[in-house]
Scaffold this motif. Structure first.
Motif, PDB file in Angstrom:
ATOM      1  N   HIS A 163     -19.178 -81.027  92.987  1.00  0.00           N
ATOM      2  CA  HIS A 163     -20.294 -81.831  92.469  1.00  0.00           C
ATOM      3  C   HIS A 163     -21.472 -81.703  93.429  1.00  0.00           C
ATOM      4  O   HIS A 163     -21.356 -82.005  94.615  1.00  0.00           O
ATOM      5  CB  HIS A 163     -19.891 -83.306  92.346  1.00  0.00           C
ATOM      6  CG  HIS A 163     -21.065 -84.234  92.234  1.00  0.00           C
ATOM      7  ND1 HIS A 163     -21.203 -85.374  93.001  1.00  0.00           N
ATOM      8  CD2 HIS A 163     -22.192 -84.174  91.464  1.00  0.00           C
ATOM      9  CE1 HIS A 163     -22.345 -85.968  92.713  1.00  0.00           C
ATOM     10  NE2 HIS A 163     -22.956 -85.274  91.781  1.00  0.00           N
ATOM     11  N   THR A 164     -22.601 -81.217  92.910  1.00  0.00           N
ATOM     12  CA  THR A 164     -23.805 -81.075  93.729  1.00  0.00           C
ATOM     13  C   THR A 164     -24.852 -82.076  93.280  1.00  0.00           C
ATOM     14  O   THR A 164     -24.921 -82.450  92.102  1.00  0.00           O
ATOM     15  CB  THR A 164     -24.397 -79.656  93.621  1.00  0.00           C
ATOM     16  OG1 THR A 164     -24.713 -79.382  92.240  1.00  0.00           O
ATOM     17  CG2 THR A 164     -23.428 -78.613  94.138  1.00  0.00           C
ATOM     18  N   ASP A 209     -31.921 -83.278  86.100  1.00  0.00           N
ATOM     19  CA  ASP A 209     -31.689 -82.054  86.880  1.00  0.00           C
ATOM     20  C   ASP A 209     -30.925 -82.315  88.177  1.00  0.00           C
ATOM     21  O   ASP A 209     -30.588 -81.381  88.902  1.00  0.00           O
ATOM     22  CB  ASP A 209     -33.036 -81.405  87.254  1.00  0.00           C
ATOM     23  CG  ASP A 209     -33.827 -81.018  86.024  1.00  0.00           C
ATOM     24  OD1 ASP A 209     -33.195 -80.643  85.028  1.00  0.00           O
ATOM     25  OD2 ASP A 209     -35.068 -81.107  86.057  1.00  0.00           O
ATOM     26  N   LYS A 210     -30.674 -83.575  88.473  1.00  0.00           N
ATOM     27  CA  LYS A 210     -30.213 -83.946  89.811  1.00  0.00           C
ATOM     28  C   LYS A 210     -28.761 -83.561  90.091  1.00  0.00           C
ATOM     29  O   LYS A 210     -28.425 -83.066  91.152  1.00  0.00           O
ATOM     30  CB  LYS A 210     -30.396 -85.458  89.984  1.00  0.00           C
ATOM     31  CG  LYS A 210     -30.523 -85.928  91.416  1.00  0.00           C
ATOM     32  CD  LYS A 210     -30.864 -87.418  91.438  1.00  0.00           C
ATOM     33  CE  LYS A 210     -30.927 -87.953  92.846  1.00  0.00           C
ATOM     34  NZ  LYS A 210     -32.078 -87.456  93.601  1.00  0.00           N
ATOM     35  N   ASN A 211     -27.867 -83.792  89.105  1.00  0.00           N
ATOM     36  CA  ASN A 211     -26.426 -83.613  89.328  1.00  0.00           C
ATOM     37  C   ASN A 211     -25.852 -82.482  88.489  1.00  0.00           C
ATOM     38  O   ASN A 211     -26.272 -82.266  87.350  1.00  0.00           O
ATOM     39  CB  ASN A 211     -25.679 -84.903  88.977  1.00  0.00           C
ATOM     40  CG  ASN A 211     -26.004 -86.034  89.931  1.00  0.00           C
ATOM     41  OD1 ASN A 211     -25.391 -86.146  90.981  1.00  0.00           O
ATOM     42  ND2 ASN A 211     -26.981 -86.864  89.576  1.00  0.00           N
ATOM     43  N   SER A 220     -36.065 -75.916  94.740  1.00  0.00           N
ATOM     44  CA  SER A 220     -36.240 -75.679  96.178  1.00  0.00           C
ATOM     45  C   SER A 220     -35.908 -76.921  96.986  1.00  0.00           C
ATOM     46  O   SER A 220     -35.955 -76.905  98.214  1.00  0.00           O
ATOM     47  CB  SER A 220     -37.683 -75.247  96.458  1.00  0.00           C
ATOM     48  OG  SER A 220     -38.575 -76.260  96.006  1.00  0.00           O
ATOM     49  N   LEU A 221     -35.571 -78.013  96.278  1.00  0.00           N
ATOM     50  CA  LEU A 221     -35.202 -79.248  96.975  1.00  0.00           C
ATOM     51  C   LEU A 221     -33.837 -79.084  97.655  1.00  0.00           C
ATOM     52  O   LEU A 221     -33.016 -78.282  97.217  1.00  0.00           O
ATOM     53  CB  LEU A 221     -35.126 -80.410  95.977  1.00  0.00           C
ATOM     54  CG  LEU A 221     -36.461 -80.878  95.378  1.00  0.00           C
ATOM     55  CD1 LEU A 221     -36.215 -81.805  94.203  1.00  0.00           C
ATOM     56  CD2 LEU A 221     -37.297 -81.586  96.437  1.00  0.00           C
ATOM     57  N   PRO A 222     -33.598 -79.848  98.736  1.00  0.00           N
ATOM     58  CA  PRO A 222     -32.286 -79.743  99.413  1.00  0.00           C
ATOM     59  C   PRO A 222     -31.138 -80.167  98.501  1.00  0.00           C
ATOM     60  O   PRO A 222     -31.269 -81.122  97.736  1.00  0.00           O
ATOM     61  CB  PRO A 222     -32.414 -80.695 100.616  1.00  0.00           C
ATOM     62  CG  PRO A 222     -33.694 -81.420 100.464  1.00  0.00           C
ATOM     63  CD  PRO A 222     -34.510 -80.774  99.412  1.00  0.00           C
ATOM     64  N   LEU A 223     -30.023 -79.441  98.604  1.00  0.00           N
ATOM     65  CA  LEU A 223     -28.852 -79.666  97.753  1.00  0.00           C
ATOM     66  C   LEU A 223     -27.692 -80.161  98.604  1.00  0.00           C
ATOM     67  O   LEU A 223     -27.402 -79.585  99.652  1.00  0.00           O
ATOM     68  CB  LEU A 223     -28.467 -78.358  97.065  1.00  0.00           C
ATOM     69  CG  LEU A 223     -27.393 -78.414  95.986  1.00  0.00           C
ATOM     70  CD1 LEU A 223     -27.954 -79.013  94.712  1.00  0.00           C
ATOM     71  CD2 LEU A 223     -26.855 -77.013  95.710  1.00  0.00           C
ATOM     72  N   SER A 224     -27.034 -81.234  98.175  1.00  0.00           N
ATOM     73  CA  SER A 224     -25.863 -81.746  98.895  1.00  0.00           C
ATOM     74  C   SER A 224     -24.610 -81.570  98.057  1.00  0.00           C
ATOM     75  O   SER A 224     -24.652 -81.647  96.827  1.00  0.00           O
ATOM     76  CB  SER A 224     -26.033 -83.238  99.202  1.00  0.00           C
ATOM     77  OG  SER A 224     -26.825 -83.418 100.332  1.00  0.00           O
ATOM     78  N   GLU A 255     -22.183 -76.967  84.916  1.00  0.00           N
ATOM     79  CA  GLU A 255     -22.601 -77.865  83.839  1.00  0.00           C
ATOM     80  C   GLU A 255     -23.417 -79.011  84.414  1.00  0.00           C
ATOM     81  O   GLU A 255     -22.982 -79.670  85.361  1.00  0.00           O
ATOM     82  CB  GLU A 255     -21.364 -78.419  83.117  1.00  0.00           C
ATOM     83  CG  GLU A 255     -21.707 -79.243  81.891  1.00  0.00           C
ATOM     84  CD  GLU A 255     -20.457 -79.680  81.131  1.00  0.00           C
ATOM     85  OE1 GLU A 255     -20.459 -80.811  80.622  1.00  0.00           O
ATOM     86  OE2 GLU A 255     -19.496 -78.900  81.068  1.00  0.00           O
ATOM     87  N   PRO A 256     -24.629 -79.250  83.868  1.00  0.00           N
ATOM     88  CA  PRO A 256     -25.417 -80.379  84.367  1.00  0.00           C
ATOM     89  C   PRO A 256     -24.777 -81.703  83.965  1.00  0.00           C
ATOM     90  O   PRO A 256     -24.113 -81.804  82.933  1.00  0.00           O
ATOM     91  CB  PRO A 256     -26.776 -80.187  83.668  1.00  0.00           C
ATOM     92  CG  PRO A 256     -26.477 -79.361  82.463  1.00  0.00           C
ATOM     93  CD  PRO A 256     -25.299 -78.510  82.804  1.00  0.00           C
ATOM     94  N   VAL A 257     -24.952 -82.699  84.802  1.00  0.00           N
ATOM     95  CA  VAL A 257     -24.457 -84.044  84.525  1.00  0.00           C
ATOM     96  C   VAL A 257     -25.660 -84.970  84.456  1.00  0.00           C
ATOM     97  O   VAL A 257     -26.499 -84.967  85.357  1.00  0.00           O
ATOM     98  CB  VAL A 257     -23.467 -84.515  85.621  1.00  0.00           C
ATOM     99  CG1 VAL A 257     -22.911 -85.885  85.287  1.00  0.00           C
ATOM    100  CG2 VAL A 257     -22.335 -83.522  85.791  1.00  0.00           C
ATOM    101  N   LYS A 258     -25.742 -85.761  83.391  1.00  0.00           N
ATOM    102  CA  LYS A 258     -26.961 -86.538  83.131  1.00  0.00           C
ATOM    103  C   LYS A 258     -27.112 -87.756  84.034  1.00  0.00           C
ATOM    104  O   LYS A 258     -28.201 -88.292  84.172  1.00  0.00           O
ATOM    105  CB  LYS A 258     -26.992 -86.980  81.664  1.00  0.00           C
ATOM    106  CG  LYS A 258     -27.138 -85.824  80.691  1.00  0.00           C
ATOM    107  CD  LYS A 258     -27.064 -86.304  79.263  1.00  0.00           C
ATOM    108  CE  LYS A 258     -27.135 -85.121  78.290  1.00  0.00           C
ATOM    109  NZ  LYS A 258     -26.953 -85.557  76.890  1.00  0.00           N
ATOM    110  N   GLU A 259     -26.016 -88.216  84.614  1.00  0.00           N
ATOM    111  CA  GLU A 259     -26.071 -89.436  85.432  1.00  0.00           C
ATOM    112  C   GLU A 259     -25.606 -89.148  86.856  1.00  0.00           C
ATOM    113  O   GLU A 259     -24.936 -88.155  87.107  1.00  0.00           O
ATOM    114  CB  GLU A 259     -25.190 -90.524  84.801  1.00  0.00           C
ATOM    115  CG  GLU A 259     -25.702 -90.990  83.447  1.00  0.00           C
ATOM    116  CD  GLU A 259     -24.579 -91.441  82.535  1.00  0.00           C
ATOM    117  OE1 GLU A 259     -23.462 -91.639  83.042  1.00  0.00           O
ATOM    118  OE2 GLU A 259     -24.807 -91.573  81.323  1.00  0.00           O
TER     119      GLU A 259
END
Length: 534
Positions: free
Chosen positions: A412-413, A423-425, A393-397, A440-444
């Motif tokens: 890229h979000t 979970d961030k990228n 539910s956090l804002p996504l850029s 696909e999640p990105v770890k960094e």
């Protein structure tokens, strides 16, 4: 095969357009005669997971080594010596006589009915192409033969994406010591006169303090052990000769790679982020501002140019994007149109990433509001809004965007706020028509991203922090700008070293520091700071 009237061919859509395999409009196409099952989407062969996978594999087959090896046989049948005569009969390549060029002279037929009947036959059976060749077409060189010939040339660099297990990294210091290097690019359409043929291309660098460098770059030279030549711009190291972009960057604006675009001939630098909301054009030859366009109501946050150098797109904190036409004189860009050719609306927060493709008529923008909006370039028409999937539910850029040569859109979000790093990228792939293909999640934390062919290269904040990535025009090297001001040049190792595996190479390079190579370039200890996604 024995029926000359049964002629089938695959339409071009089989190689690029997956949507034609789906009944997206829900048309009533009837039912099968035996099972009475309703006809919907095309039933795909077992080897295809989806329409997109079917088209991708079909195109791969079309571009495969096998097809290349037999291409001459097809040319012989359609345009060559097997089109007519005994060779055509032997190859079962004979068609109705009206289809051949010159078989019928319609102008000489006076009987209207006979003429119409012949025209109907020609329309019904189609037309055979003009016969261009009377001799067998030569066989195309195999990939192995091409590679062998390339290795004998002095001026043909190896493609990094064809030798991913044999990459070697070098670093250059002294461009902007301890000041982050935010742009490093070799423009792709640099022209050389007959006299200067073989002279170095220009590599343009921009540092976070807006220091501009124009360096010499040659991607291949057999006489140098690192296989490239980098000639550092002497002005960057001397405080008296350093060249900076004119006009201060607005307070609070992070100077990043997205604020700068270099024209494809390497002569102009377009920049945003300026205090007066302007889009500035700087001549890299004259070292001064040659254009200043103030149309946005707030600071410009991102810029991008299309592949052919016709249009530039700018995104701003004012939530709009503007498409500008690149003015050319004598085939070389000299500036921008006085006012934008399109103003694009739709976002509810600042635009932070843009990409544009004139060839595909796509202007793409990403915003802090979590949406990607696609407009047409020619008419500025709204096409669609994409909302990349997100469980939080956090804002996504939408921090980075790229459109591939084949029309795939990569997004890229990044989650703002207190999201954990794992979970961030994420990276999201869409088709040219906006269909979500995968995520696909990105770890960094991703700091920059570029697409080259089928590959995407991302830089991350994992030390040493990457500030920008780009690929040279021959796909021979990857250029990486670091937070500490170093320029990393990644290329293919020498043929003798190519036999070593990447694991052996990393173990060797991390256990010892190589000696100086050429004009300050030194082997760099790679520890997977650069990520490649296929």
């Amino acid at each position: 095969m024995d029926n000359p009237n049964d002629v089938k061919e695959l339409i071009p859509e089989f190689f690029y357009f997956p949507e034609f395999l789906e009944n997206q409009n829900g048309f009533d196409l009837g039912r099968l005669q035996i099972s009475k099952e309703r006809v919907e989407d095309v039933v795909l062969p077992r080897w295809a997971k989806s329409p997109e996978d079917f088209i991708y594999k079909h195109r791969k087959a079309l571009e495969s080594e096998y097809v290349s090896a037999h291409l001459h046989e097809w040319i012989d049948l359609i345009f060559g010596y097997k089109q007519r005569g005994p060779a055509a009969v032997e190859a079962l390549n004979v068609f109705y006589y009206c289809t051949y060029e010159g078989a019928v002279d319609l102008d000489s037929i006076t009987d209207e009915k006979e003429r119409k009947a012949l025209e109907g036959m020609i329309s019904n059976f189609g037309q055979t192409p003009c016969q261009l060749l009377k001799e067998p077409h030569p066989v195309r060189l195999s990939q192995e033969e091409v590679e062998k010939r390339r290795s004998q040339l002095d001026s043909c660099p190896l493609n990094v994406f064809e030798h991913l297990t044999n990459l070697k990294s070098f670093f250059v210091e002294g461009i902007s010591d301890n000041v982050p290097l935010v742009k490093a690019v070799v423009p792709k359409n640099q022209s050389h006169s007959f006299i200067t043929q073989g002279s170095p291309d220009t590599m343009v660098t921009v540092s976070q303090n807006c220091l501009v460098g124009t360096h010499g770059w040659l991607p291949y030279n057999k006489n140098i052990s690192n296989y490239f030549t980098f000639i550092k711009d002497p002005t960057v190291a001397n405080a008296k000769t350093q060249r900076f972009l004119s006009g201060p960057i607005a307070p609070g604006v992070e100077v990043s790679t997205g604020l700068f675009v270099v024209s494809h001939d390497g002569k102009l630098l377009f920049s945003g982020g300026h205090w007066d909301n302007s889009l500035r054009v700087t001549s890299l030859v004259k070292g001064r501002t040659v254009g200043q366009h103030i149309r946005h109501m707030d600071i410009i946050t991102c810029l991008s140019m299309d592949h052919c150098g016709i249009h530039l797109i700018s995104g701003s904190r004012d939530t709009t994007c503007m498409v500008w036409q690149v003015i050319q004189q004598g085939g070389a860009p000299v500036g921008l149109s006085p006012k934008p050719v399109q103003v694009l609306y739709g976002h509810t927060d600042e635009v932070v990433s843009v990409s544009i493709s004139t060839e595909l008529d796509m202007a793409v923008s990403g915003s802090r509001d979590g949406t990607v909006i696609i407009h047409t370039v020619r008419r500025g028409q709204y096409m669609r809004c994409l909302r990349p999937p997100c469980d939080s539910s956090l804002p996504l850029s939408i921090l980075h965007l790229a459109v591939s040569w084949e029309g795939h859109l990569l997004v890229h979000t990044c989650l703002e706020g207190k999201a954990t790093l794992k979970d961030k990228n994420a990276l999201h792939l869409y088709s040219v028509n906006g269909k979500h293909l995968c995520s696909e999640p990105v770890k960094e934390q991703v700091t920059d991203m570029c697409v080259s062919g089928e590959y995407v290269i991302t830089g991350s904040e994992k030390p040493p922090i990457v500030r920008c990535v780009s690929v040279t025009k021959e796909q021979s090297h990857i250029l990486v700008g670091l937070q500490d001001g170093k320029l990393i040049i990644v290329g293919v190792g020498k043929p003798a070293e190519v036999k070593n595996s990447l694991r052996n190479y990393i173990a060797q390079s991390s256990s010892r520091r190589m000696t100086q190579i050429s004009s300050g370039e030194t082997v760099y200890n790679t520890q997977h700071h650069l990520h490649q996604h296929h």
